[in-house]
Design an enzyme around this catalytic site. Sequence first.
Site, short mmCIF file in Angstrom:
data_model
loop_
_atom_site.label_atom_id
_atom_site.label_comp_id
_atom_site.label_asym_id
_atom_site.label_seq_id
_atom_site.Cartn_x
_atom_site.Cartn_y
_atom_site.Cartn_z
N PHE A 125 -67.89 -20.11 -17.36
CA PHE A 125 -66.60 -20.27 -16.68
C PHE A 125 -65.48 -20.14 -17.72
O PHE A 125 -65.58 -20.68 -18.82
CB PHE A 125 -66.54 -21.62 -15.97
CG PHE A 125 -65.32 -21.77 -15.12
CD1 PHE A 125 -65.24 -21.14 -13.89
CD2 PHE A 125 -64.23 -22.50 -15.56
CE1 PHE A 125 -64.10 -21.24 -13.10
CE2 PHE A 125 -63.08 -22.61 -14.77
CZ PHE A 125 -63.02 -21.98 -13.54
N ASP A 195 -71.72 -28.29 -18.39
CA ASP A 195 -70.66 -28.39 -17.40
C ASP A 195 -71.36 -28.45 -16.03
O ASP A 195 -72.02 -27.49 -15.61
CB ASP A 195 -69.75 -27.16 -17.50
CG ASP A 195 -68.56 -27.21 -16.54
OD1 ASP A 195 -68.67 -27.92 -15.52
OD2 ASP A 195 -67.57 -26.51 -16.79
N TYR A 220 -63.38 -32.82 -7.86
CA TYR A 220 -62.76 -32.36 -6.60
C TYR A 220 -63.61 -31.39 -5.81
O TYR A 220 -63.21 -30.93 -4.75
CB TYR A 220 -61.39 -31.73 -6.87
CG TYR A 220 -61.34 -30.72 -7.99
CD1 TYR A 220 -61.74 -29.41 -7.79
CD2 TYR A 220 -60.88 -31.08 -9.25
CE1 TYR A 220 -61.70 -28.49 -8.82
CE2 TYR A 220 -60.82 -30.17 -10.30
CZ TYR A 220 -61.24 -28.87 -10.07
OH TYR A 220 -61.20 -27.96 -11.10
N LYS A 221 -64.80 -31.06 -6.32
CA LYS A 221 -65.64 -30.11 -5.59
C LYS A 221 -66.58 -30.89 -4.66
O LYS A 221 -66.13 -31.48 -3.70
CB LYS A 221 -66.40 -29.24 -6.60
CG LYS A 221 -65.47 -28.40 -7.49
CD LYS A 221 -66.31 -27.57 -8.46
CE LYS A 221 -65.47 -26.84 -9.48
NZ LYS A 221 -64.69 -25.74 -8.90
N ARG A 368 -68.00 -15.53 -1.67
CA ARG A 368 -68.77 -16.70 -2.11
C ARG A 368 -68.71 -17.78 -1.02
O ARG A 368 -67.65 -18.05 -0.47
CB ARG A 368 -68.13 -17.20 -3.41
CG ARG A 368 -68.91 -18.21 -4.16
CD ARG A 368 -68.24 -18.53 -5.49
NE ARG A 368 -67.01 -19.31 -5.32
CZ ARG A 368 -66.54 -20.16 -6.23
NH1 ARG A 368 -67.17 -20.35 -7.36
NH2 ARG A 368 -65.41 -20.82 -6.01
#
Length: 409
Positions: A125, A195, A220-221, A368
Amino acid sequence: MTVSLEDARALDAADPLRSARDRFVLPDGVYLDGNSLGPLPTATIDRLREVAEQQWGGDLITSWNRHGWIDAPARIAAKLAPLLGAKPEELLIADSTTVCLFKLLAAAVRARPGRTTILTEDRNFPTDLYVAQGLVEMLPHVELKSVAAGEIAGAVDDQTAVVMLTHVDYRSGARHDMAAVNAAAHAQGALALWDLSHSAGAVALDLNRDGCDLAVGCGYKYLNGGPGAPAFLFVAKLLQDELRSPIQGWMGHAEPFAFESDYRPALGIAAFLTGTPSILALTALEAGLDTFAGLSMADVEAKGQALLDLFIGEVEARCGPEVTLASPRDPTQRGSQISFTHRHGYAVMQALIERGVTGDFRAPDLIRFGFAPLYNRFEDAWRAADTLADILATRAWDEPRFHARAKVT
Ligand SMILES: Cc1ncc(COP(=O)(O)O)c(C=O)c1O
């Protein structure tokens, strides 16, 4: 093999997690973007109101003691611990994922003096890569080495200070074998930093069993902590005396309220705190973590994989060769999201969103879909595939307004 809508509904009726959906405020339609932003838990607004009105509004500064604000990062970490297979005293809630990454990466490099390499995956990422690039600019004797995902274990050597990877890839959802990478790093005396942004709350993790040294992840996911929620960091108990945070803030001092002029680290994980905890944001994250109460992560992962299997089967059977699976087919090798390539993926996703199926797009050509087992149903997977099939068959995506790129994709 395809299933009918009735078959999907029968799977929902038999789902042991089905009542967890009531813990969320969900929009009409099908929300498949909990891997970017989890939905609002039903309890969050009342919790925020209470903390804002009664505690902040009524009790003001005394709330740090009276309402335990000062202990909030540790208290909330204890709720996260069972989701990660970690001990509560190995976790801290703080900052953003990016800042946590910097803290742990710098601490890891400092703990391996004389070693010259941070090893990572070339398609990691971007924030992970940027943090590492910034750190090596500050440390002239250290370089960043990026290799393909499958080459990580073989690339660790006696110059590797730390291996830094994202456990579940944000594009394809491909999952690294955490235990194997940790073992390869340890065999060469290196540390490993993970991560877990696309893993926490979606797959069953056991950081202690898998020999994990260090980890960070987003709140927050799948953890449903709200937009920009604080992140978490993990430092294995055995490493806590050895590692030093590069950001020596007063909240990580042994005695913050002694106001000493010289830094003395707090004992244990608290030394990785920096500044004043963000109480309103922590309140929302705590409500997000409470949506997992009473659920087993093994059940959560199993349902997630079953949802993905149904979705892949329907899309491949009904959407034709225009879309190609860009995620692993083997459930043990993926997280809880599925991507397909389509030449006009951006426009296809905008057309889906307009019809109430919300996923997202990752350049250059990925559509996605994140499946969050707490609130996504088999019916959702079926409807998403059905809508996609119709949009492709009718070329409904091919309108100028669907091609105009917004800032956030
Ligand atoms: C793997 C990964 N790491 C880090 C981040 C971003 O972290 P933050 O914005 O909290 O610093 C994201 C955001 O999507 C991500 O997917």
